[in-house]
Design a protein around this motif. Sequence first.
Motif, PDB file in Angstrom:
ATOM      1  N   PHE A 219      52.543  58.645 114.075  1.00 49.64           N
ATOM      2  CA  PHE A 219      52.084  58.562 112.685  1.00 49.64           C
ATOM      3  C   PHE A 219      53.217  58.772 111.689  1.00 49.64           C
ATOM      4  CE2 PHE A 219      47.669  60.241 114.146  1.00 49.64           C
ATOM      5  CZ  PHE A 219      47.378  58.985 114.657  1.00 49.64           C
ATOM      6  N   HIS A 220      54.452  58.937 112.199  1.00 50.37           N
ATOM      7  CA  HIS A 220      55.634  59.150 111.333  1.00 50.37           C
ATOM      8  C   HIS A 220      55.477  60.416 110.501  1.00 50.37           C
ATOM      9  CE1 HIS A 220      56.678  55.076 112.516  1.00 50.37           C
ATOM     10  NE2 HIS A 220      55.508  54.654 112.058  1.00 50.37           N
ATOM     11  N   LEU A 221      54.979  61.488 111.134  1.00 49.00           N
ATOM     12  CA  LEU A 221      54.745  62.753 110.443  1.00 49.00           C
ATOM     13  C   LEU A 221      55.600  63.851 111.044  1.00 49.00           C
ATOM     14  CD1 LEU A 221      50.838  62.759 110.146  1.00 49.00           C
ATOM     15  CD2 LEU A 221      52.481  62.128 108.369  1.00 49.00           C
ATOM     16  N   GLN A 222      55.823  64.891 110.239  1.00 51.42           N
ATOM     17  CA  GLN A 222      56.452  66.127 110.689  1.00 51.42           C
ATOM     18  C   GLN A 222      55.398  67.235 110.686  1.00 51.42           C
ATOM     19  OE1 GLN A 222      60.214  67.005 108.720  1.00 51.42           O
ATOM     20  NE2 GLN A 222      60.341  64.882 108.015  1.00 51.42           N
ATOM     21  N   SER A 223      55.652  68.284 111.466  1.00 51.20           N
ATOM     22  CA  SER A 223      54.634  69.314 111.627  1.00 51.20           C
ATOM     23  C   SER A 223      54.584  70.316 110.481  1.00 51.20           C
ATOM     24  CB  SER A 223      54.864  70.066 112.948  1.00 51.20           C
ATOM     25  OG  SER A 223      56.144  70.681 112.943  1.00 51.20           O
ATOM     26  N   ASP A 224      55.542  70.291 109.588  1.00 57.75           N
ATOM     27  CA  ASP A 224      55.589  71.251 108.487  1.00 57.75           C
ATOM     28  C   ASP A 224      54.819  70.710 107.278  1.00 57.75           C
ATOM     29  OD1 ASP A 224      56.122  73.251 106.732  1.00 57.75           O
ATOM     30  OD2 ASP A 224      58.277  72.857 106.554  1.00 57.75           O
ATOM     31  N   VAL A 265      41.585  57.675 116.511  1.00 61.69           N
ATOM     32  CA  VAL A 265      42.951  57.332 116.103  1.00 61.69           C
ATOM     33  C   VAL A 265      42.955  56.793 114.676  1.00 61.69           C
ATOM     34  CG1 VAL A 265      44.879  55.771 116.550  1.00 61.69           C
ATOM     35  CG2 VAL A 265      43.762  56.947 118.447  1.00 61.69           C
ATOM     36  N   SER A 266      41.989  55.948 114.328  1.00 64.97           N
ATOM     37  CA  SER A 266      41.920  55.391 112.980  1.00 64.97           C
ATOM     38  C   SER A 266      41.715  56.491 111.941  1.00 64.97           C
ATOM     39  CB  SER A 266      40.772  54.378 112.884  1.00 64.97           C
ATOM     40  OG  SER A 266      40.999  53.280 113.730  1.00 64.97           O
ATOM     41  N   ILE A 267      40.899  57.513 112.265  1.00 62.71           N
ATOM     42  CA  ILE A 267      40.669  58.618 111.326  1.00 62.71           C
ATOM     43  C   ILE A 267      41.983  59.320 111.010  1.00 62.71           C
ATOM     44  CG2 ILE A 267      39.627  60.926 111.127  1.00 62.71           C
ATOM     45  CD1 ILE A 267      37.232  59.808 112.697  1.00 62.71           C
ATOM     46  N   TYR A 268      42.748  59.637 112.038  1.00 60.14           N
ATOM     47  CA  TYR A 268      43.987  60.369 111.798  1.00 60.14           C
ATOM     48  C   TYR A 268      45.084  59.471 111.249  1.00 60.14           C
ATOM     49  CZ  TYR A 268      41.913  64.498 113.832  1.00 60.14           C
ATOM     50  OH  TYR A 268      41.109  65.586 114.052  1.00 60.14           O
ATOM     51  N   GLN A 269      45.004  58.183 111.509  1.00 64.99           N
ATOM     52  CA  GLN A 269      45.922  57.250 110.841  1.00 64.99           C
ATOM     53  C   GLN A 269      45.705  57.265 109.332  1.00 64.99           C
ATOM     54  OE1 GLN A 269      45.179  53.488 112.778  1.00 64.99           O
ATOM     55  NE2 GLN A 269      46.947  53.674 114.127  1.00 64.99           N
ATOM     56  N   GLU A 302      52.394  50.058 108.351  1.00 60.12           N
ATOM     57  CA  GLU A 302      52.149  50.051 109.794  1.00 60.12           C
ATOM     58  C   GLU A 302      50.835  50.743 110.144  1.00 60.12           C
ATOM     59  OE1 GLU A 302      54.042  52.100 113.800  1.00 60.12           O
ATOM     60  OE2 GLU A 302      55.351  51.697 112.079  1.00 60.12           O
ATOM     61  N   LEU A 303      50.569  51.874 109.485  1.00 59.44           N
ATOM     62  CA  LEU A 303      49.357  52.641 109.808  1.00 59.44           C
ATOM     63  C   LEU A 303      48.091  51.937 109.346  1.00 59.44           C
ATOM     64  CD1 LEU A 303      50.615  56.234 108.901  1.00 59.44           C
ATOM     65  CD2 LEU A 303      50.157  55.345 111.180  1.00 59.44           C
ATOM     66  N   THR A 304      48.169  51.194 108.260  1.00 56.26           N
ATOM     67  CA  THR A 304      46.981  50.523 107.737  1.00 56.26           C
ATOM     68  C   THR A 304      46.884  49.066 108.161  1.00 56.26           C
ATOM     69  OG1 THR A 304      48.164  50.011 105.678  1.00 56.26           O
ATOM     70  CG2 THR A 304      46.851  52.044 105.736  1.00 56.26           C
ATOM     71  N   ASN A 599      41.923  46.187 110.940  1.00 55.08           N
ATOM     72  CA  ASN A 599      41.326  47.472 111.293  1.00 55.08           C
ATOM     73  C   ASN A 599      39.841  47.472 110.957  1.00 55.08           C
ATOM     74  OD1 ASN A 599      40.543  50.181 111.418  1.00 55.08           O
ATOM     75  ND2 ASN A 599      42.633  50.874 110.978  1.00 55.08           N
ATOM     76  N   PRO A 600      38.944  47.575 111.956  1.00 53.66           N
ATOM     77  CA  PRO A 600      37.500  47.496 111.665  1.00 53.66           C
ATOM     78  C   PRO A 600      37.003  48.703 110.880  1.00 53.66           C
ATOM     79  CG  PRO A 600      37.877  48.044 113.969  1.00 53.66           C
ATOM     80  CD  PRO A 600      39.211  47.727 113.388  1.00 53.66           C
ATOM     81  N   VAL A 601      37.607  49.894 111.089  1.00 55.21           N
ATOM     82  CA  VAL A 601      37.163  51.080 110.369  1.00 55.21           C
ATOM     83  C   VAL A 601      37.447  50.936 108.888  1.00 55.21           C
ATOM     84  CG1 VAL A 601      37.479  53.571 110.135  1.00 55.21           C
ATOM     85  CG2 VAL A 601      37.472  52.521 112.400  1.00 55.21           C
ATOM     86  N   LEU A 602      38.634  50.448 108.553  1.00 62.72           N
ATOM     87  CA  LEU A 602      38.974  50.241 107.145  1.00 62.72           C
ATOM     88  C   LEU A 602      38.061  49.211 106.513  1.00 62.72           C
ATOM     89  CD1 LEU A 602      42.875  50.354 107.190  1.00 62.72           C
ATOM     90  CD2 LEU A 602      41.331  51.962 106.092  1.00 62.72           C
TER      91      LEU A 602
END
Length: 1068
Positions: A219-224, A265-269, A302-304, A599-602
């Motif tokens: 997801f290209h995220l950092q934990s902080d 996965v879509s929720i957290y994206q 990329e995520l969307t 993306n079907p969820v979107l």
Amino acid sequence: MAELEGLEFGKSDFVLLDEVTMEQFMDNLKLRFEKGRIYTYIGEVVVSVNPYREMDIYGKDAIDAYRGRELYENPPHLYAVSDAAYKAMKRRAKDTCIVISGESGAGKTEASKFIMQYITAITNPSQREEVERVKNVLLKSNCVLEAFGNAKTNRNDNSSRFGKYMDINFNFNGDPTGGHINNYLLEKSRVVQQQGGERNFHSFYQLLRGGSGEMLQSFHLQSDPAVYAYTKEGAETTTSNTDRSSHKAVMSALDVIGFSKEEIVSIYQILATILLLGNVQFECDGESVQILGLESVNHISELTGTDPDSVSKSLLYRTVATGGGEVIEKGHTEQDACFGRDAFAKALYERLFGWIVTRINSVIEVKNYNPVLHGKNTVIGVLDIYGFEIFDNNSFEQFCINYCNEKLQQLFIELILRQEQGEYQREGITWQHIDYFNNQIIVDLVEQPHKGIISILDEACLTVGKVTDTVCLESMDTKLAQHPHYTSRKLSPTDKTMEFQKHFRIRHYAGDVTYSVEGFLDKNKDLLFQDFKRLMYNRCQITVNLLSYFSHQCNDALHIWVECVNEFFLHIESASSLVNGVLSLLFTPVFSSLCHSANPVLKEMWPDGQLSITEVTKRPLTAATLFKNSIVALVDKLACKEPYYVRCIKPNEMKSSVLFDDARCQHQVAYLGLLENVMVRRAGFAYRQLYARFLQRYKMTCEYTWPNHLMASDREAVEAIITQHGFQDDVAYGHTKLFVRTPRSLFTLEQERATLIPILVLFLQKVWRGALARMRCRRMRAIYTIMGCYKRYKVKAHFWEVERRFTNVRTMVDYGKSVEWPTPPAALSQFHNITVMLHRRWWARQIVKKIPPSDMLEVRAKVAALTALSGERKDWGISRAWERDYLANVRDSPQTSSGFVRVSKELKSKDVYGQVLFSGLCRKVNRFNKSKDRGLLITDKYVYKLEPKKQYKVLKRLPLDAFTGVSVTAGADQMAVLHTTSQDDVLLCLQQGNLCPNQDRVGELVGSMVDYFTRVRKVPFPVKVCPSALQLHMRGKPRSVTVEPKPGQSIADFKKSRDGFILLVPAN
């Protein structure tokens, strides 16, 4: 009855106070809090004080203690009111609801979880799989909704930032079959901005601190959380361990509920997209606005599943349609770009939350329900909604939240106070009126058409031109200047706690709240540019994918044509449908496959993104109007149910488990109207019911009303019930209803009814079982009559058939032996066997009658041999004539017969025996284990061993009584063992004479002896047929004799062996 609390804990019900004053109320509330008693009753209303610590009053043991009990049987508890709501729903088939109210931090969310825990624990005792699935989903939905809808505030570590009303559906058995969740006004502004010391929604921190390294990297995220603009405010306000464990619990709950892996996965994206959006920064170079660094934009794309250029364009530009249908792009200022970014992030989260609620509802909704087949479907509603809020800076969200609490307070006043007193007046019950504050005037201030604050806000939002929050405030000051519950700095110039052109104040039932008008209009409009909606619907992605496909696969001319079409599509939105139509006709397979990549969820979350910019749509309702409509619908839904209340109180602002702020708690008691509630309950009646329904439920408790009364009216019958139980002083009689003052009287009736119901059920069962038994008896009699007639017919038919078949047996050659017997009915099976046996005896008699008397002895011997050998010895001489006395027979022994006849006469005259049973030559083993030829003479008194070479000299004589049985082999040999009582058996092998060289004489020996013993002496003579070796005793010692064929052996002879003897016979 369960043990109640002692007086050292105060009064468990405020109705029991000596005097209904605020001082006594607060003293009792404080005492119970200090003693660890956080629950107190006001009749059926539970007052709950937040303990700010873990309490050991929950769990399975507590649930069992409250299951099925009445309210006053146990100390006050949430479980008690939950059980009361459940019993009312199950007993009276009436929808109920539990309304949990109180200010933020008072413990409403925890209370709702304990109520859900209790309801799910007491239902489905048979452990049906489908019901257990529904219960698990209902419980796990709380975990998911808390993660995405709750946040830490300065007043509450787990504050609900949305309203939740859950309907739980039950079948006629009282088991949950499904449910439905309604959510109200998610505080989406928290996504982009929080007050100091507060956090964003839990879900963001759970993802960052609980997500795996692989997940965050994808997801290209950092934990902080401090890295991201939207979460840095609350990055240090709680430990990461709580977020980490909560994330695991949420992931597990999503799986249990039924979310697919792709949906999770879509929720957290989407959460990652919101975090990355917050880090998108803008700069102005004088003419246009640019994005600082495109790394976040690329990650968002990329995520969307969208094109980076389309994302950038949506953030920097706004597409506008003119009145003539022309589409133009308008660049944002830096302020507009930030506003659009934040609005996009808030909309993403709000729609994600709404989609999650909808997805849960699709799982728990009642499916395939048919009232005819499944019975009435009843409901228990649980309302957990944000409490009254007064912050340092109160904005549009606090305005809506406090309006909601005003509506709920109005419902409480309607049901508990005004309707209560109104019903007493209608029924003619003597009643002392109690004054209370009716907050209808405050509700009208907010929602009254054309005059209320919401109408003024909507009017300002619809006005063409530049209308600011200040202009809106001035309009409110003008229209509401005379309202007693509204003021502002302009209307109260001396009140320096408010600022000019910024603040207005509403005097709520819970206290005065000062609101800042800044942002009211923007939040009410809930503006989101259409570009973001179309972007999320993935329309641009299809075109980009087409371009990518054709740039690699098509020739240069087609590539240039497609680029031109795309340029035309990007600038003339109205032609999009035409372009897509042409492309789909030319390249249907390619177009279809690329469409499915979106993306079907979107797409589910952004259905309005399919609208073209030029399509005219109806102006959407404002946020305040939508919220007002939903709250009005909620109040209507609650008003049609039987309500139960949990009134939550926050003891202090420090979240301390020992501090009780008297002033703070007294303020909450006052605005919740608890004192007025106590007054109404003390002066009123706990239970009321129509005479007909009361009579129907309790008529079995009175001898004058069961089963049906003969009185003039139902009221007289009810009076008879009350009089018999001695409750005259605890009831009042209205025009149509009976009013019972205390629950104890009702409980006494319920107890007696519960005692009588099993007796009545047994009586009804007895009557019904008697009726069934009589029906079965009549049916069985008819069955037995039919069966008797049928059996008689079958018996007669059998006799007729037997008579027909055996009519001429006397004239038949075989006397009917070949005639087949008919199959008898079951009743004649024994008779049939007897009849067959009689026929066989008759047949045998007919055969025997033809036998000459001289042959009868031989016939009897053969019959005895047949019976004794039982078919175990194949050849035993039945087909030949038995001579018996072979030594006296001239044909068998021509040379020695005359000598034997002389000897036998001498022996007969000497020993006086009657007849010779058997005589013949044999090979016998003597006492020296040697085999010799001997003569054997068996008479009816003695057995003689003779020496044939010495004129049949008698070598040995044994009484016939000394012999106990005979053993022979199953083969063709002529060996036999005559067993004696002295265990000195006679071992011999019979020899053939001249009559027939190969005739078998063992059967004749056995038959003669058995016939004599059984017929004459009437004692059994055992015969043992051995398949292999014969066992015997010689001079008391056991011996074994086997038979072996030997080539070259001319006659049978015995041979000594290790354990006995071997009879050597000639090999065939």
